[in-house]
Design a protein around this motif. Structure first.
Motif, mmCIF file in Angstrom:
data_model
loop_
_atom_site.group_PDB
_atom_site.id
_atom_site.type_symbol
_atom_site.label_atom_id
_atom_site.label_comp_id
_atom_site.label_asym_id
_atom_site.label_seq_id
_atom_site.Cartn_x
_atom_site.Cartn_y
_atom_site.Cartn_z
ATOM 1 N N ALA A 255 0.846 -1.184 0.000
ATOM 2 C CA ALA A 255 0.000 0.000 0.000
ATOM 3 C C ALA A 255 0.885 1.238 0.000
ATOM 4 O O ALA A 255 1.913 1.282 0.680
ATOM 5 N N TYR A 256 0.495 2.250 -0.727
ATOM 6 C CA TYR A 256 1.343 3.412 -0.965
ATOM 7 C C TYR A 256 1.553 4.269 0.286
ATOM 8 O O TYR A 256 0.641 4.493 1.078
ATOM 9 N N SER A 257 2.762 4.738 0.439
ATOM 10 C CA SER A 257 3.128 5.797 1.375
ATOM 11 C C SER A 257 4.429 6.392 0.848
ATOM 12 O O SER A 257 5.066 5.824 -0.049
ATOM 13 N N ALA A 258 4.844 7.535 1.392
ATOM 14 C CA ALA A 258 6.116 8.128 0.960
ATOM 15 C C ALA A 258 7.274 7.179 1.242
ATOM 16 O O ALA A 258 8.203 7.051 0.432
ATOM 17 N N ALA A 259 7.219 6.489 2.404
ATOM 18 C CA ALA A 259 8.280 5.539 2.739
ATOM 19 C C ALA A 259 8.291 4.369 1.764
ATOM 20 O O ALA A 259 9.350 3.891 1.348
ATOM 21 N N VAL A 260 7.113 3.893 1.386
ATOM 22 C CA VAL A 260 7.014 2.797 0.420
ATOM 23 C C VAL A 260 7.549 3.243 -0.940
ATOM 24 O O VAL A 260 8.249 2.487 -1.623
ATOM 25 N N ARG A 261 7.248 4.481 -1.334
ATOM 26 C CA ARG A 261 7.764 5.000 -2.596
ATOM 27 C C ARG A 261 9.295 4.969 -2.609
ATOM 28 O O ARG A 261 9.918 4.550 -3.588
ATOM 29 N N ASN A 262 9.901 5.377 -1.500
ATOM 30 C CA ASN A 262 11.364 5.368 -1.410
ATOM 31 C C ASN A 262 11.902 3.945 -1.412
ATOM 32 O O ASN A 262 12.940 3.659 -2.022
ATOM 33 N N PHE A 263 11.196 3.035 -0.736
ATOM 34 C CA PHE A 263 11.609 1.635 -0.704
ATOM 35 C C PHE A 263 11.610 1.044 -2.112
ATOM 36 O O PHE A 263 12.558 0.353 -2.516
ATOM 37 N N ILE A 264 10.569 1.327 -2.871
ATOM 38 C CA ILE A 264 10.461 0.800 -4.228
ATOM 39 C C ILE A 264 11.600 1.327 -5.101
ATOM 40 O O ILE A 264 12.183 0.593 -5.912
ATOM 41 N N ALA A 265 11.938 2.597 -4.914
ATOM 42 C CA ALA A 265 13.020 3.189 -5.714
ATOM 43 C C ALA A 265 14.362 2.538 -5.408
ATOM 44 O O ALA A 265 15.199 2.358 -6.306
ATOM 45 N N VAL B 34 1.182 11.550 -7.349
ATOM 46 C CA VAL B 34 1.493 10.187 -6.914
ATOM 47 C C VAL B 34 1.395 9.206 -8.082
ATOM 48 O O VAL B 34 2.017 8.142 -8.073
ATOM 49 N N LEU B 35 0.625 9.559 -9.104
ATOM 50 C CA LEU B 35 0.483 8.688 -10.283
ATOM 51 C C LEU B 35 1.816 8.364 -10.939
ATOM 52 O O LEU B 35 1.931 7.377 -11.665
ATOM 53 N N GLU B 36 2.844 9.178 -10.674
ATOM 54 C CA GLU B 36 4.151 8.956 -11.297
ATOM 55 C C GLU B 36 4.712 7.579 -10.976
ATOM 56 O O GLU B 36 5.493 7.025 -11.751
ATOM 57 N N ILE B 37 4.307 7.016 -9.845
ATOM 58 C CA ILE B 37 4.848 5.707 -9.474
ATOM 59 C C ILE B 37 4.394 4.632 -10.459
ATOM 60 O O ILE B 37 5.007 3.567 -10.563
ATOM 61 N N GLY B 38 3.326 4.926 -11.217
ATOM 62 C CA GLY B 38 2.846 3.988 -12.217
ATOM 63 C C GLY B 38 3.825 3.775 -13.362
ATOM 64 O O GLY B 38 3.682 2.818 -14.124
ATOM 65 N N GLU B 39 4.827 4.646 -13.457
ATOM 66 C CA GLU B 39 5.867 4.450 -14.475
ATOM 67 C C GLU B 39 6.801 3.301 -14.096
ATOM 68 O O GLU B 39 7.529 2.779 -14.940
ATOM 69 N N LYS B 40 6.793 2.920 -12.804
ATOM 70 C CA LYS B 40 7.668 1.856 -12.323
ATOM 71 C C LYS B 40 6.922 0.560 -12.033
ATOM 72 O O LYS B 40 7.477 -0.533 -12.207
ATOM 73 N N GLU C 39 13.181 -0.635 6.306
ATOM 74 C CA GLU C 39 13.273 -1.330 5.032
ATOM 75 C C GLU C 39 13.616 -2.802 5.236
ATOM 76 O O GLU C 39 13.150 -3.662 4.480
ATOM 77 N N ALA C 40 14.413 -3.102 6.248
ATOM 78 C CA ALA C 40 14.751 -4.495 6.523
ATOM 79 C C ALA C 40 13.496 -5.290 6.893
ATOM 80 O O ALA C 40 13.317 -6.441 6.463
ATOM 81 N N LEU C 41 12.622 -4.652 7.690
ATOM 82 C CA LEU C 41 11.389 -5.325 8.086
ATOM 83 C C LEU C 41 10.467 -5.518 6.886
ATOM 84 O O LEU C 41 9.839 -6.573 6.736
ATOM 85 N N LEU C 42 10.401 -4.521 6.011
ATOM 86 C CA LEU C 42 9.601 -4.666 4.797
ATOM 87 C C LEU C 42 10.124 -5.813 3.934
ATOM 88 O O LEU C 42 9.340 -6.605 3.398
ATOM 89 N N MET C 43 11.432 -5.901 3.808
ATOM 90 C CA MET C 43 12.024 -6.989 3.030
ATOM 91 C C MET C 43 11.658 -8.341 3.630
ATOM 92 O O MET C 43 11.319 -9.293 2.915
ATOM 93 N N ASP C 44 11.732 -8.433 4.960
ATOM 94 C CA ASP C 44 11.391 -9.685 5.638
ATOM 95 C C ASP C 44 9.933 -10.060 5.404
ATOM 96 O O ASP C 44 9.614 -11.229 5.134
ATOM 97 N N GLU C 45 9.037 -9.071 5.523
ATOM 98 C CA GLU C 45 7.613 -9.349 5.365
ATOM 99 C C GLU C 45 7.279 -9.738 3.925
ATOM 100 O O GLU C 45 6.497 -10.655 3.679
ATOM 101 N N LEU C 46 7.877 -9.048 2.956
ATOM 102 C CA LEU C 46 7.663 -9.419 1.562
ATOM 103 C C LEU C 46 8.186 -10.830 1.281
ATOM 104 O O LEU C 46 7.524 -11.628 0.600
ATOM 105 N N GLY C 47 9.356 -11.138 1.822
ATOM 106 C CA GLY C 47 9.920 -12.465 1.634
ATOM 107 C C GLY C 47 9.078 -13.546 2.286
ATOM 108 O O GLY C 47 8.927 -14.646 1.740
ATOM 109 N N ARG C 48 8.523 -13.228 3.444
ATOM 110 C CA ARG C 48 7.683 -14.188 4.164
ATOM 111 C C ARG C 48 6.437 -14.531 3.343
ATOM 112 O O ARG C 48 6.067 -15.703 3.219
ATOM 113 N N VAL C 49 5.805 -13.503 2.767
ATOM 114 C CA VAL C 49 4.615 -13.749 1.958
ATOM 115 C C VAL C 49 4.988 -14.456 0.656
ATOM 116 O O VAL C 49 4.303 -15.376 0.213
#
Length: 289
Positions: free
Chosen positions: A17-27, A49-55, A271-281
């Protein structure tokens, strides 16, 4: 287009789900996220925020239609939602199965306090009274709104924080009846399911099995805040183990097309926790049939 069409040869996409922190994580971590889910209400105030749709592909989420309310959403809002659905190329629009607004005559004992002709908006998505009368209203709303969009609507189960007076059925029965009558797809929020089951003193795994699992298109995962007065939705902490157990059950018995982690309330979510959660799923999806 039928969002419920199973793609059993494919694993579900895994997104945030989008947030400024998520946008930075994706980049900083290209390739770790398959999609990003963005609320219509955010886009309305910040179209950049639509700019993220380019990625990444975008899934459009919404909390403005008041599917279970008694006041029709304004045409202007409907047109804005459809415009963003086209701009984002979203495969569907996820909307809460919730009561948000009512006609003034039904807003309370003092309707003179509200502007004439204006619906009363409580400002939050609340699970409605669950009975046959509400089912009829929801079916009519889904039919009406469904004609307004070029992509399907999904209904998301709202958390039940208290017993709604006038309810005659469990939420699982309520949702099953609506899906059966309309063919609508289900956006299953597992934290909401857990909260609702605990409020009603029910087994969440048993309640999951009572839902129309073949209607699940997308799954939401988020944290749960345990308070003395009950359990509350919390997008600022990781999902508890029981939510992941519920996800395992979904993956065993259904074919969701997308799984979205709603970790978007806190800029301190590491970001480490996000990586762990994404990997877990992702690991759980790798085990699904």
């Amino acid at each position: 287009m039928d969002a419920r069409k199973p793609l059993r040869s494919l694993r579900p996409t895994i997104g945030l789900a989008y947030s400024a922190a998520v946008r930075n994580f994706i980049a900083r971590h290209p390739g770790e996220v398959d999609h990003v889910e963005i609320p219509f209400e955010l886009l309305r105030h910040d179209p950049a925020v639509l700019e993220i749709g380019e990625k990444l592909p975008i899934i459009l989420h919404c909390a403005s239609l008041s599917i279970a309310g008694t006041a029709r959403c304004k045409d202007e809002t409907i047109q804005q939602i459809e415009a963003f659905a086209q701009d984002t190329r979203t495969p569907w629009i996820g909307e809460h199965l919730a009561f948000i607004s009512a006609n003034v005559s039904e807003a309370g004992p003092h309707p003179e306090e509200y502007a004439p002709g204006e619906p009363y908006n409580i400002g939050y998505t609340v699970s409605p009274v669950m009975n046959a009368h509400t089912i009829t209203r929801v079916v009519q709303a889904l039919t009406t709104y469904g004609r307004c969009f070029q992509v399907p609507l999904l209904i998301e189960n709202s958390p039940l924080y208290f017993e709604a007076p006038g309810s005659t059925m469990a939420q699982s029965e309520f949702i099953t009846s609506i899906c059966r009558e309309t063919g609508v797809g289900l956006l299953l929020d597992l934290a909401h399911l857990l909260i609702t089951a605990r409020q009603a003193d029910l087994d969440p795994l048993a309640e999951l099995d009572r839902l129309p699992l073949n209607s699940i298109v997308e799954v939401h995962i988020s944290g749960v805040d345990e308070q003395d007065d009950g359990s509350w939705d919390d997008h600022a902490k990781p999902a508890p183990e029981i939510v992941h157990r519920l996800l395992d059950r979904v993956l065993e018995r259904a074919a969701p097309r997308a799984i979205t982690l709603e970790y978007n309330w806190s800029s301190c979510f590491s970001e480490a926790l996000l990586m762990d959660e994404l990997g877990r799923v992702r690991a759980r999806c790798g085990r699904c049939p």
